[in-house]
Design an enzyme around this catalytic site. Structure first.
Site, PDB file in Angstrom:
ATOM      1  CD  GLN A 194       6.829 -23.022  19.781  1.00  0.00           C
ATOM      2  OE1 GLN A 194       7.634 -22.381  20.428  1.00  0.00           O
ATOM      3  NE2 GLN A 194       7.094 -24.228  19.327  1.00  0.00           N
TER       4      GLN A 194
ATOM      5  NE  ARG B  87      -4.317  -1.805   1.010  1.00  0.00           N
ATOM      6  CZ  ARG B  87      -5.413  -2.148   1.652  1.00  0.00           C
ATOM      7  NH1 ARG B  87      -5.702  -1.605   2.813  1.00  0.00           N
ATOM      8  NH2 ARG B  87      -6.257  -3.010   1.116  1.00  0.00           N
TER       9      ARG B  87
ATOM     10  N   GLY C 233      13.128 -21.615  18.572  1.00  0.00           N
ATOM     11  CA  GLY C 233      14.083 -20.543  18.810  1.00  0.00           C
ATOM     12  C   GLY C 233      15.341 -20.639  17.965  1.00  0.00           C
TER      13      GLY C 233
ATOM     14  CG  ASP D 286      20.511 -15.490  10.116  1.00  0.00           C
ATOM     15  OD1 ASP D 286      19.635 -16.309   9.774  1.00  0.00           O
ATOM     16  OD2 ASP D 286      21.490 -15.804  10.816  1.00  0.00           O
TER      17      ASP D 286
ATOM     18  CG  ASP E 178      13.567 -18.807  15.349  1.00  0.00           C
ATOM     19  OD1 ASP E 178      12.714 -19.463  15.970  1.00  0.00           O
ATOM     20  OD2 ASP E 178      14.053 -19.165  14.257  1.00  0.00           O
TER      21      ASP E 178
HETATM   22  P1  ADP Z   1      15.214 -20.053   8.177  1.00  0.00           P
HETATM   23  O1  ADP Z   1      16.053 -19.752   9.391  1.00  0.00           O
HETATM   24  O2  ADP Z   1      13.771 -20.167   8.476  1.00  0.00           O
HETATM   25  O3  ADP Z   1      15.752 -21.184   7.360  1.00  0.00           O
HETATM   26  P2  ADP Z   1      16.549 -17.982   6.645  1.00  0.00           P
HETATM   27  O4  ADP Z   1      16.090 -16.602   6.376  1.00  0.00           O
HETATM   28  O5  ADP Z   1      17.764 -18.154   7.502  1.00  0.00           O
HETATM   29  O6  ADP Z   1      15.302 -18.762   7.232  1.00  0.00           O
HETATM   30  O7  ADP Z   1      16.896 -18.707   5.260  1.00  0.00           O
HETATM   31  C1  ADP Z   1      15.930 -18.695   4.214  1.00  0.00           C
HETATM   32  C2  ADP Z   1      16.575 -18.831   2.882  1.00  0.00           C
HETATM   33  O8  ADP Z   1      17.549 -17.810   2.658  1.00  0.00           O
HETATM   34  C3  ADP Z   1      17.356 -20.109   2.598  1.00  0.00           C
HETATM   35  O9  ADP Z   1      16.533 -21.213   2.309  1.00  0.00           O
HETATM   36  C4  ADP Z   1      18.143 -19.690   1.363  1.00  0.00           C
HETATM   37  O10 ADP Z   1      17.313 -19.683   0.211  1.00  0.00           O
HETATM   38  C5  ADP Z   1      18.501 -18.248   1.700  1.00  0.00           C
HETATM   39  N1  ADP Z   1      19.856 -18.171   2.248  1.00  0.00           N
HETATM   40  C6  ADP Z   1      20.304 -18.693   3.405  1.00  0.00           C
HETATM   41  N2  ADP Z   1      21.621 -18.468   3.583  1.00  0.00           N
HETATM   42  C7  ADP Z   1      22.041 -17.800   2.485  1.00  0.00           C
HETATM   43  C8  ADP Z   1      23.316 -17.281   2.041  1.00  0.00           C
HETATM   44  N3  ADP Z   1      24.415 -17.407   2.783  1.00  0.00           N
HETATM   45  N4  ADP Z   1      23.349 -16.656   0.860  1.00  0.00           N
HETATM   46  C9  ADP Z   1      22.248 -16.519   0.106  1.00  0.00           C
HETATM   47  N5  ADP Z   1      21.031 -16.966   0.456  1.00  0.00           N
HETATM   48  C10 ADP Z   1      20.912 -17.613   1.626  1.00  0.00           C
HETATM   49  O1  F6P Z   2      13.145 -20.245  12.000  1.00  0.00           O
HETATM   50  C1  F6P Z   2      11.851 -20.560  12.393  1.00  0.00           C
HETATM   51  C2  F6P Z   2      11.740 -21.989  12.869  1.00  0.00           C
HETATM   52  O2  F6P Z   2      10.408 -22.218  13.280  1.00  0.00           O
HETATM   53  C3  F6P Z   2      12.717 -22.390  13.987  1.00  0.00           C
HETATM   54  O3  F6P Z   2      12.275 -21.950  15.242  1.00  0.00           O
HETATM   55  C4  F6P Z   2      12.732 -23.882  13.851  1.00  0.00           C
HETATM   56  O4  F6P Z   2      13.961 -24.406  14.291  1.00  0.00           O
HETATM   57  C5  F6P Z   2      12.578 -24.095  12.367  1.00  0.00           C
HETATM   58  O5  F6P Z   2      12.040 -22.881  11.829  1.00  0.00           O
HETATM   59  C6  F6P Z   2      11.670 -25.236  12.009  1.00  0.00           C
HETATM   60  O6  F6P Z   2      11.684 -25.385  10.645  1.00  0.00           O
HETATM   61  P1  F6P Z   2      10.683 -26.319   9.802  1.00  0.00           P
HETATM   62  O7  F6P Z   2       9.506 -25.485   9.469  1.00  0.00           O
HETATM   63  O8  F6P Z   2      11.476 -26.653   8.585  1.00  0.00           O
HETATM   64  O9  F6P Z   2      10.333 -27.483  10.633  1.00  0.00           O
END
Ligand code: ADP
Ligand code: F6P
Length: 320
Positions: free
Chosen positions: A253, A26, A171, A104, A128
């Site tokens: 959660q 928006r 977490g 991240d 988290d």
């Molecule tokens: P989660 O903790 O739920 O897995 P993130 O945000 O850490 O979520 O990661 C989500 C996505 O970000 C990964 O599946 C990948 O596609 C991308 N990603 C993770 N690490 C990197 C990296 N070092 N460089 C580029 N992309 C990344």
């Molecule tokens: O990053 C979010 C989160 O829910 C974490 O707390 C947990 O470790 C992970 O994702 C679980 O991932 P999945 O959905 O792949 O089981």
């Protein structure tokens, strides 16, 4: 000049992501910018799955959990070749800039795309609360509410049966959800990456609570990946006066209607993301620090230590 922006949600979903999508859409439309919603995070971007968003596309989503765009994990996105293909998709569709809502890892992806010429802004979307550069992430408050509601229910039954409930919360190596839940629920113990896990210490403390303090029930909040809660429950049953029962709260959660705090946070952060992109800024992430919405380069944010929670662990100790 930014004419078209894309938006995607990446990694584990979190309540409030929809409110952020709504705000970005928006605010951008109101600034004369076209918006494209990209499906299923970087995976959908790679496959070119995106569609134009209108004001009505985001109607009635502010109170809904999950993400209307879908989310995914794409481990291959770390590879430069895959990133280049995503840049091609963005260019093919005329998208000048991108808002990435996720954790991240998603930030690292956003930084990589920025370095390749498409300005990206990261918004912290995860339950988290493990992202540096912000005091709170979008979804943490709602997940905390869910944890507290459920632990309160467990307290009822563990009290009736004089048991010890061991409750595992999510977490991902960050103890915030466990610590905040433990304080909010008046738990007897918290086990997190920050406290570490010493089985004998836990058993001795429970024995003391049972024998000397004459507690009839106890609650232990455990952050996931720190110890095996089923094994701990068995040890408690065999070695203390309590009968132990483990509960893993799991993915409940991550769901549910976002709290007003998360809706506000997401809306304020979404607005900031668009204004940064309109100012020609890329490779930054948005945070809320001491109540104010701020932004800083992703590289800097990822190097920053997270705010210490020592004072809250001290508070927990003073309250038990
Ligand atoms: P989660 O903790 O739920 O897995 P993130 O945000 O850490 O979520 O990661 C989500 C996505 O970000 C990964 O599946 C990948 O596609 C991308 N990603 C993770 N690490 C990197 C990296 N070092 N460089 C580029 N992309 C990344
Ligand atoms: O990053 C979010 C989160 O829910 C974490 O707390 C947990 O470790 C992970 O994702 C679980 O991932 P999945 O959905 O792949 O089981």
């Amino acid at each position: 000049m930014v004419r078209k922006i894309g938006i995607l949600t990446s990694g584990g979903d979190s309540p409030g992501m929809n409110a952020a999508i709504r705000a970005v859409t928006r605010v951008a439309l109101g600034s004369g910018v076209e918006v494209y919603g990209i499906r299923d995070g970087y995976k959908g971007l790679l496959e070119g799955r995106m569609e134009r968003m209108f004001r009505s596309s985001v109607s009635e989503i502010i109170g809904r959990g999950g993400t209307m765009l879908g989310s995914a994990r794409l481990p291959e996105f770390k590879e430069e070749e895959i990133q280049n293909k995503c840049i091609d998709q963005l260019k093919k569709n005329g998208i000048d800039a991108l808002v990435v809502i996720g954790g991240d890892g998603s930030y690292r992806g956003a930084l990589a795309l920025t370095k390749k010429g498409i300005n990206c802004i990261g918004l912290p979307g995860t339950i988290d609360n493990d992202i540096p550069g912000t005091d709170f992430t979008i979804g943490f408050d709602t997940a905390l509410r869910t944890c507290v509601e459920n632990v309160d229910k467990l307290r009822d039954t563990s009290s009736s049966h004089h048991r010890c409930s061991i409750v595992e919360v999510m977490g991902n190596h960050c103890g915030d959800l466990a610590l905040y839940t433990a304080i909010s629920c008046g738990a007897e113990m918290v086990i997190s990456p920050e406290t570490g896990f010493d089985e004998n210490e836990v058993l001795e403390r429970l024995d003391y609570l049972h024998e000397s303090v004459q507690k009839s029930h106890a609650i232990i909040i455990v952050s996931e990946k720190v110890c095996d809660v089923d094994a701990l429950a068995r040890k408690i049953t065999n070695n203390t006066g309590f009968s132990g029962r483990a509960t893993v709260l799991g993915h409940i959660q991550r769901g549910g209607s976002p709290s007003p705090f998360d809706r506000m946070l997401a809306s304020r952060m979404g607005e900031k993301a668009v204004s940064l992109l309109l100012d020609g800024v890329g490779g930054h992430c948005v945070g809320e620090i001491d109540g104010a919405i701020t932004s800083l380069p992703i590289e800097e944010a990822l190097m920053r230590p997270r705010k210490s929670r020592k004072h809250l662990y001290r508070l927990f100790d003073r309250l038990v």
